[in-house]
Design a protein around this motif. Structure first.
Motif, PDB file in Angstrom:
ATOM      1  N   PHE A 467       0.835  -1.190   0.000  1.00 32.79           N
ATOM      2  CA  PHE A 467       0.000   0.000   0.000  1.00 32.79           C
ATOM      3  C   PHE A 467       0.872   1.242   0.000  1.00 32.79           C
ATOM      4  CE2 PHE A 467      -3.794  -2.402   1.177  1.00 32.79           C
ATOM      5  CZ  PHE A 467      -4.812  -1.603   0.690  1.00 32.79           C
ATOM      6  N   ALA A 468       0.408   2.287  -0.662  1.00 32.70           N
ATOM      7  CA  ALA A 468       1.096   3.577  -0.589  1.00 32.70           C
ATOM      8  C   ALA A 468       1.052   4.052   0.860  1.00 32.70           C
ATOM      9  CB  ALA A 468       0.408   4.587  -1.492  1.00 32.70           C
ATOM     10  N   PRO A 469       2.188   4.468   1.412  1.00 30.46           N
ATOM     11  CA  PRO A 469       2.223   4.873   2.829  1.00 30.46           C
ATOM     12  C   PRO A 469       1.170   5.917   3.194  1.00 30.46           C
ATOM     13  CG  PRO A 469       4.450   4.706   1.955  1.00 30.46           C
ATOM     14  CD  PRO A 469       3.530   4.524   0.783  1.00 30.46           C
ATOM     15  N   ALA A 470       0.887   6.838   2.287  1.00 32.04           N
ATOM     16  CA  ALA A 470      -0.076   7.903   2.591  1.00 32.04           C
ATOM     17  C   ALA A 470      -1.491   7.372   2.766  1.00 32.04           C
ATOM     18  CB  ALA A 470      -0.047   8.956   1.481  1.00 32.04           C
ATOM     19  N   ARG A 471      -1.767   6.171   2.253  1.00 32.07           N
ATOM     20  CA  ARG A 471      -3.129   5.614   2.328  1.00 32.07           C
ATOM     21  C   ARG A 471      -3.363   4.761   3.567  1.00 32.07           C
ATOM     22  NH1 ARG A 471      -5.328   2.161  -2.317  1.00 32.07           N
ATOM     23  NH2 ARG A 471      -7.010   2.116  -0.789  1.00 32.07           N
ATOM     24  N   ILE A 472      -2.301   4.312   4.197  1.00 29.80           N
ATOM     25  CA  ILE A 472      -2.440   3.233   5.174  1.00 29.80           C
ATOM     26  C   ILE A 472      -3.250   3.646   6.394  1.00 29.80           C
ATOM     27  CG2 ILE A 472      -1.166   1.748   6.771  1.00 29.80           C
ATOM     28  CD1 ILE A 472       0.990   1.475   4.620  1.00 29.80           C
ATOM     29  N   TRP A 473      -2.978   4.805   6.947  1.00 30.81           N
ATOM     30  CA  TRP A 473      -3.685   5.192   8.168  1.00 30.81           C
ATOM     31  C   TRP A 473      -5.195   5.302   7.913  1.00 30.81           C
ATOM     32  CZ3 TRP A 473      -6.987   8.971   9.785  1.00 30.81           C
ATOM     33  CH2 TRP A 473      -7.266   8.994  11.154  1.00 30.81           C
ATOM     34  N   ALA A 474      -5.571   6.030   6.892  1.00 26.72           N
ATOM     35  CA  ALA A 474      -6.997   6.223   6.612  1.00 26.72           C
ATOM     36  C   ALA A 474      -7.676   4.904   6.282  1.00 26.72           C
ATOM     37  CB  ALA A 474      -7.181   7.216   5.470  1.00 26.72           C
ATOM     38  N   GLU A 475      -7.013   4.065   5.490  1.00 27.65           N
ATOM     39  CA  GLU A 475      -7.588   2.780   5.087  1.00 27.65           C
ATOM     40  C   GLU A 475      -7.835   1.880   6.291  1.00 27.65           C
ATOM     41  OE1 GLU A 475      -8.682  -0.380   2.308  1.00 27.65           O
ATOM     42  OE2 GLU A 475      -8.348   1.749   1.947  1.00 27.65           O
ATOM     43  N   THR A 476      -6.831   1.759   7.147  1.00 23.61           N
ATOM     44  CA  THR A 476      -6.959   0.846   8.289  1.00 23.61           C
ATOM     45  C   THR A 476      -7.899   1.393   9.351  1.00 23.61           C
ATOM     46  OG1 THR A 476      -4.930   1.792   9.211  1.00 23.61           O
ATOM     47  CG2 THR A 476      -4.727  -0.252   7.946  1.00 23.61           C
ATOM     48  N   THR A 477      -7.920   2.700   9.540  1.00 27.31           N
ATOM     49  CA  THR A 477      -8.864   3.276  10.503  1.00 27.31           C
ATOM     50  C   THR A 477     -10.293   3.026  10.048  1.00 27.31           C
ATOM     51  OG1 THR A 477      -7.276   4.982  11.153  1.00 27.31           O
ATOM     52  CG2 THR A 477      -9.584   5.402  11.649  1.00 27.31           C
ATOM     53  N   ARG A 478     -10.522   3.206   8.768  1.00 25.83           N
ATOM     54  CA  ARG A 478     -11.858   2.909   8.226  1.00 25.83           C
ATOM     55  C   ARG A 478     -12.191   1.425   8.401  1.00 25.83           C
ATOM     56  NH1 ARG A 478     -15.912   4.362   5.033  1.00 25.83           N
ATOM     57  NH2 ARG A 478     -16.646   2.892   3.485  1.00 25.83           N
ATOM     58  N   ASN A 479     -11.231   0.552   8.154  1.00 25.10           N
ATOM     59  CA  ASN A 479     -11.449  -0.889   8.365  1.00 25.10           C
ATOM     60  C   ASN A 479     -11.858  -1.168   9.805  1.00 25.10           C
ATOM     61  OD1 ASN A 479      -8.585  -1.912   6.296  1.00 25.10           O
ATOM     62  ND2 ASN A 479     -10.626  -1.230   5.705  1.00 25.10           N
ATOM     63  N   SER A 480     -11.228  -0.483  10.754  1.00 25.32           N
ATOM     64  CA  SER A 480     -11.522  -0.740  12.160  1.00 25.32           C
ATOM     65  C   SER A 480     -12.905  -0.238  12.558  1.00 25.32           C
ATOM     66  CB  SER A 480     -10.454  -0.100  13.055  1.00 25.32           C
ATOM     67  OG  SER A 480     -10.564   1.310  13.102  1.00 25.32           O
ATOM     68  N   LEU A 481     -13.345   0.850  11.947  1.00 28.02           N
ATOM     69  CA  LEU A 481     -14.664   1.402  12.250  1.00 28.02           C
ATOM     70  C   LEU A 481     -15.792   0.533  11.706  1.00 28.02           C
ATOM     71  CD1 LEU A 481     -13.967   5.160  11.525  1.00 28.02           C
ATOM     72  CD2 LEU A 481     -15.084   4.334  13.604  1.00 28.02           C
ATOM     73  N   TYR A 482     -15.554  -0.088  10.560  1.00 26.47           N
ATOM     74  CA  TYR A 482     -16.631  -0.776   9.853  1.00 26.47           C
ATOM     75  C   TYR A 482     -16.247  -2.224   9.549  1.00 26.47           C
ATOM     76  CZ  TYR A 482     -17.842   4.110   9.374  1.00 26.47           C
ATOM     77  OH  TYR A 482     -18.109   5.422   9.651  1.00 26.47           O
ATOM     78  N   PRO A 483     -16.479  -3.125  10.494  1.00 20.63           N
ATOM     79  CA  PRO A 483     -16.136  -4.536  10.265  1.00 20.63           C
ATOM     80  C   PRO A 483     -16.929  -5.130   9.114  1.00 20.63           C
ATOM     81  CG  PRO A 483     -17.471  -4.276  12.260  1.00 20.63           C
ATOM     82  CD  PRO A 483     -17.086  -2.902  11.824  1.00 20.63           C
ATOM     83  N   ALA A 484     -16.320  -6.105   8.462  1.00 24.04           N
ATOM     84  CA  ALA A 484     -16.950  -6.859   7.361  1.00 24.04           C
ATOM     85  C   ALA A 484     -17.165  -6.013   6.119  1.00 24.04           C
ATOM     86  CB  ALA A 484     -18.266  -7.497   7.793  1.00 24.04           C
ATOM     87  N   THR A 485     -16.472  -4.852   6.032  1.00 22.77           N
ATOM     88  CA  THR A 485     -16.580  -4.056   4.811  1.00 22.77           C
ATOM     89  C   THR A 485     -15.420  -4.304   3.855  1.00 22.77           C
ATOM     90  OG1 THR A 485     -15.547  -2.174   5.943  1.00 22.77           O
ATOM     91  CG2 THR A 485     -17.940  -2.210   5.847  1.00 22.77           C
ATOM     92  N   ARG A 486     -14.240  -4.613   4.367  1.00 19.83           N
ATOM     93  CA  ARG A 486     -13.111  -4.818   3.451  1.00 19.83           C
ATOM     94  C   ARG A 486     -13.068  -6.236   2.898  1.00 19.83           C
ATOM     95  NH1 ARG A 486     -10.656  -4.203  -0.231  1.00 19.83           N
ATOM     96  NH2 ARG A 486      -9.046  -2.703  -0.759  1.00 19.83           N
ATOM     97  N   LEU A 487     -13.650  -7.172   3.602  1.00 19.13           N
ATOM     98  CA  LEU A 487     -13.646  -8.557   3.108  1.00 19.13           C
ATOM     99  C   LEU A 487     -14.578  -8.751   1.922  1.00 19.13           C
ATOM    100  CD1 LEU A 487     -16.505  -9.926   4.225  1.00 19.13           C
ATOM    101  CD2 LEU A 487     -15.237 -10.051   6.355  1.00 19.13           C
TER     102      LEU A 487
END
Length: 537
Positions: A467-487
């Protein structure tokens, strides 16, 4: 549709609009553009009581025979169960980012292009309600141990809202001097809300039981989290091997990471960026001939992101492309092209031709989300027309995810079947995209079952997924807020592939049938397509 089921569907949509009026604006449901969501314990209790009442009424009805009614009944039952369990396990009012996101998009939803005229009066009333809405959030969250990254996201969104109200909104055609007082008060309230939040050390994981519930009840997945994790892990290592083999065949002297980095140097000139989006969108529509029926009857206009949004889009869930309102789609959609900043070279690397083709022209535009949304608006099921609507923090109904995102990712690979559309290097990028989706499925499960911490998830995205480093924080924080959305991306794509291999249908017929069901779990669609193809006695 039976009258009883139709009445319940209408009742649910009305109740959804009442409790989520910002969603209602995006969905095109009338009568709520002036409102913000109701907050407080009493509002939660009223919502839960109404949901249980609808659930009991639905359970008392016989299982319908007609396909569209059966589909609506399944979607309605799913929504009722998911909404009730969410209110028990992860109430939206307990998330600091819910308040900031709803407040921001209460405004933005009225500023985006719409075939329906927008009212300055509706905007004024929403602005006037923002201080009390955010104050309720401050009161609710006071003294709570909140995940630090959720707080950081909410703070960023609140500051972006303040900038929007002070700097962006006066540049919008809907602006009137009559809004100045309300906008100023709402801006100050956003800053006060940000100052009231304090990061804690709470675990953002939902827990394995809740994740399994969402996988079953929202996505209709035939897998447990453990089974899906095993599938994603096996796919990740298989795809990693494939990626290395492809890269070696293309250039044995350079790794796949180096070859993908080289693609970033193949980009249009600065003055040609917008035209490149348009050109590849049209080429993708043409390349899809014989594979799927693209939505050529519904327009897609590529426009520069407007001035009013430029200072805030990066800190908000501000999408390039949004699904049009189901009830008022108009004649076409707007697709935002983000403008360059001070670093033109980095901007153009991000606007490389391969990325424009795969992500903007195919995944979001042409035969991806654009065609899928156009077909969903004509679905026989009422709820399937609304489920994929992009709202303040994600799609309206989680149940739409495996089809909405599964199809858009599948569409990228579908154009491999159009000779010459992709270069060999772009095929390498496609493999990396699938690797990423399998990895994100794996990470979604491991985070919410407690196997990985958020930092372990980030290290995986950085060190192994690319992943591009600039994307990682926002991407993973969103993943943590909304389970079962990235799968839902990778599992949805796999389900479409497996169904296509199983059913004896011509290519274009198969794809058109899948899309005709609208925004519904792909696993439900698969069962219905099998049922429709069974010989009748």
């Amino acid at each position: 549709m039976s009258l009883e089921h139709a009445a319940l569907v209408e009742q649910y949509l009305q109740w959804h609009a009442w409790n989520r009026p910002v969603d209602a604006t995006f969905m095109g449901l009338p009568g709520h553009d002036h409102r913000l969501p109701p907050v407080g314990t009493e509002a939660e209790e009223r919502e839960q009581a109404a949901l249980r009442e609808m659930q009991a009424a639905l359970d008392a009805l016989p299982e319908p025979d007609a396909a569209a009614v059966r589909q609506d009944a399944w979607l309605l039952r799913s929504q009722l169960r998911v909404n009730l369990e969410e209110s028990r396990v992860r109430p939206r009012q307990d998330s600091p980012a819910w308040y900031s996101g709803e407040a921001a998009f209460a405004v933005i939803s009225l500023l985006l292009p719409s075939p329906q005229p927008r009212s300055t009066e509706d905007l004024r009333r929403r602005l006037e309600d923002i201080p009390a809405f955010l104050a309720a959030g401050t009161k609710r969250l006071a003294g709570r141990n909140l995940p630090a990254d959720w707080v950081e996201r909410a703070v960023r969104e609140a500051h972006a809202l303040s900038r929007l109200l002070t700097d962006g909104l006066p540049q919008h055609p809907l602006w009137s001097s009559e809004l100045a007082k309300a906008a100023r008060a709402a801006s100050q309230a956003a800053l006060a809300y940000a100052d009231s939040l304090h990061p804690g050390d709470a675990d953002p994981a939902s827990g394995a039981e809740y994740l399994a519930f969402l996988m079953r009840e929202a996505h209709a997945l035939p897998y447990s989290p453990t089974e899906a994790e095993a599938l994603a892990e096996a796919a990740f290592y298989r795809l990693l091997h494939d990626l290395e083999e492809q890269a070696h065949q293309l250039d044995p002297q350079r790794s796949w990471r180096e070859q993908l980095a080289a693609l970033e140097e193949l980009h249009p000139e600065l003055d040609d960026v917008q035209a490149t989006y348009e050109a590849w969108n049209q080429r993708a529509l043409s390349a899809a001939r014989g594979l799927v029926t693209p939505a050529k009857e519904y327009g897609l206009s590529f426009q520069w992101l407007p001035e009013w949004a430029r200072a805030v889009a990066g800190d908000l869930y501000f999408l390039f492309y949004r699904s049009p309102a189901a009830l008022h789609p108009g004649a076409g959609s707007v697709y935002w092209v983000f403008p360059p900043g001070s670093d033109t070279h980095s901007y153009l690397r991000g606007q490389n031709t391969a990325f424009i083709k795969l992500v903007h022209a195919v995944h979001h535009g042409s035969v991806g989300h654009h065609t899928q949304n156009a077909r969903a608006r004509n679905a026989a099921s009422t709820l399937a027309r609304f489920g994929g609507t992009d709202c303040a923090a994600g799609i309206a109904f989680l149940s739409a995810g495996t089809l909405v995102e599964g199809w858009a990712c599948y569409a990228e690979d579908l154009l491999l079947e159009s000779p010459g559309f992709y270069t060999p290097q772009e095929r390498l990028l496609l493999t990396q995209f699938e690797l990423r989706n399998a990895a994100c499925c794996l990470a979604d499960i491991r985070l919410h079952t407690g196997v990985w911490s958020l930092e372990q998830m980030r290290a995986f995205y950085r060190d192994e997924v690319g992943f591009a480093p600039a994307r990682i924080w926002a991407e993973t924080t969103r993943n943590s807020l909304y389970p079962a959305t990235r799968l839902m991306y990778w599992l949805g794509t796999q389900a479409i592939r497996e169904l296509r291999a199983e059913l004896p249908l011509p290519t274009q017929d198969f794809h058109d049938r899948v899309l005709s069901y609208g925004s519904t779990p792909i696993y439900w669609i698969a069962a219905e397509m099998r049922r429709a193809l069974q010989p009748h006695s």
